[in-house]
Design an enzyme around this catalytic site. Structure first.
Site, short mmCIF file in Angstrom:
data_model
loop_
_atom_site.label_atom_id
_atom_site.label_comp_id
_atom_site.label_asym_id
_atom_site.label_seq_id
_atom_site.Cartn_x
_atom_site.Cartn_y
_atom_site.Cartn_z
CG HIS A 158 -0.34 0.37 2.47
ND1 HIS A 158 0.64 -0.09 3.06
CD2 HIS A 158 -0.44 1.66 3.25
CE1 HIS A 158 1.08 0.32 4.10
NE2 HIS A 158 0.51 1.42 4.23
N1 UDP Z 1 -4.45 -4.51 8.71
C1 UDP Z 1 -5.40 -4.93 8.98
N2 UDP Z 1 -6.29 -5.56 7.73
C2 UDP Z 1 -5.71 -5.61 6.41
C3 UDP Z 1 -4.35 -5.25 6.19
C4 UDP Z 1 -3.66 -4.73 7.53
O1 UDP Z 1 -6.14 -5.12 10.05
O2 UDP Z 1 -6.43 -5.94 5.39
C5 UDP Z 1 -3.42 -4.14 9.97
C6 UDP Z 1 -2.22 -4.83 10.01
O3 UDP Z 1 -2.26 -6.07 10.86
C7 UDP Z 1 -1.51 -3.62 10.87
C8 UDP Z 1 -1.99 -2.50 10.16
O4 UDP Z 1 -3.28 -2.83 9.61
O5 UDP Z 1 -1.60 -3.96 12.33
C9 UDP Z 1 -1.06 -1.96 9.39
O6 UDP Z 1 -1.72 -0.97 8.68
P1 UDP Z 1 -1.05 -0.45 7.19
O7 UDP Z 1 -0.47 -1.50 6.73
O8 UDP Z 1 -2.16 0.32 6.77
O9 UDP Z 1 0.06 0.98 7.84
P2 UDP Z 1 1.51 1.04 8.19
O10 UDP Z 1 1.64 -0.06 9.29
O11 UDP Z 1 2.27 0.84 7.08
O12 UDP Z 1 1.40 2.43 8.88
#
Ligand code: UDP
Length: 352
Positions: free
Chosen positions: A203
């Site tokens: 993403h």
């Molecule tokens: N996550 C979720 N459902 C999904 C994909 C990701 O609950 O379909 C959770 C994942 O387990 C993690 C968080 O969302 O806890 C991560 O979010 P994201 O990847 O959007 O952001 P980042 O961590 O890169 O800031």
């Protein structure tokens, strides 16, 4: 009574806020007001987290989304300021590195309201990333910097934060607390989960907005999916770019984004994680799974230092080769992110 106003707007912030809000509720001296900026607004990127994880209903829904960075941050600043003038909190609490984080911190600081930053001190050292800009600026104007790791503290010290007017506290990681608490509540997702699979997400703008990088990742995943299932809960941003450019996803199992409880199930049962997400790299470790990170840098360097995680970038053959041949560390007992006491540490500091 200490009044804390929490600003959240994106999926990872909902998860972190769920863990910390539970701890706030245990303290009779603390009241929490929640402002949801609206950055993520879809049912499966927002509502489901509030429902599943029992996060208090937002007191303010600002409904700001789908704008360019400047317009989005600007509108958030304006609306958060209005809320702050009404609520007059003792603290504004922000998480991570999104536009909501920066807007929350900046609007509070300009009104001389104290700012607490959870997940402070992380750096990718890549100023092309919007997240890096947000986190550096937020750290600089925060009064209290809650750092998840010693690396984060060291980063801040190197930037001279010891000479600034703030407190740096090593707390452990609130996502570790969330993972520990919600594991017992995991839910099997509503699709046929393969017996053996790689759990993947894509993403980050640096990958989705660059077709060469996105194609490299998809090509590797297509190849891997010929022999091992690849489950990819697809972020709306990635989904629309794949559709618009008619990119081939082969046998990759594309599913809608799932709630955190389903995600925990998928983490618990997968064979490996492949991601450009920050949070998921750590969750792989929490659930004792190796991780391939589809980026050129990571903020969570300790995972790479200990061979739990390998940075492959987006080169298709490097991803496939790492998947097939790399020998990852197998003992996940190291204490890298605390043992689930991060939220308690944060609440203790805020209630001092
Ligand atoms: N996550 C979720 N459902 C999904 C994909 C990701 O609950 O379909 C959770 C994942 O387990 C993690 C968080 O969302 O806890 C991560 O979010 P994201 O990847 O959007 O952001 P980042 O961590 O890169 O800031």
């Amino acid at each position: 009574m200490i009044k804390i106003l929490t600003v959240i707007g994106a999926r990872p912030q909902f998860i972190k806020a769920a863990a910390l809000s539970r701890e706030f509720k245990k303290n009779a001296e603390i009241s929490e007001i929640i402002v949801h900026t609206g950055q993520h607004f879809d049912a499966n990127m927002s509502d489901i987290f509030f429902e599943q994880m029992d996060i208090p209903k937002p007191d303010y829904l600002l409904g700001i989304h789908g704008l360019n960075h400047g317009a989005m941050t600007g509108q958030m600043l304006e609306k958060i300021e209005e809320v702050l003038l009404i609520e007059k909190p003792d603290w504004v609490l922000v998480y991570g590195d999104t536009n909501s984080t920066l807007a929350g911190a900046l609007s509070a600081k300009k009104l001389h309201i104290k700012v607490a930053h959870v997940e402070a001190g992380l750096r990718s050292f890549n100023m092309q990333m919007p997240e890096e800009i947000n986190r550096i600026l937020t750290d600089r104007i925060s009064d209290i910097l809650f750092c998840p790791t010693q690396t984060a503290i060291d980063n801040l010290k190197k930037e001279g934060f010891e000479h600034f007017d703030n407190r740096m506290i090593l707390t452990g990681d609130v996502m570790q607390d969330a993972a520990l608490f919600y594991t017992s509540k995991m839910q099997k997702p509503a699709f046929d989960v393969p017996e053996k699979y790689v759990l993947a997400t894509i993403h980050r703008a640096e990958n989705t907005d660059d077709l060469k990088r996105l194609s490299g990742i998809l090509s590797a995943m297509r190849t891997i999916a010929e022999t091992t299932s690849v489950v990819l809960p697809i972020h709306p941003r990635t989904s629309s770019i794949i559709k618009k450019n008619e990119l081939d996803t082969g046998r990759i199992l594309l599913i809608e984004p799932v709630g955190y409880l389903e995600m925990v199930y998928l983490l618990e049962h997968c064979q490996m994680v492949m991601t450009d997400s920050g949070g998921l790299q750590k969750e792989a470790f929490f659930f004792s799974k190796p991780c391939i990170t589809l980026r050129d840098q990571t903020e969570w360097v300790e995972l790479c230092d200990h061979n739990f995680n390998v940075l492959t970038g987006t080169d298709s053959s490097k991803i496939i080769d790492t998947f097939r041949h790399h020998r990852f560390a197998e003992n996940f007992d190291l204490n890298l992110y605390g043992r689930g006491e991060a939220c308690r540490n944060i609440v203790n500091q805020l209630s001092k």
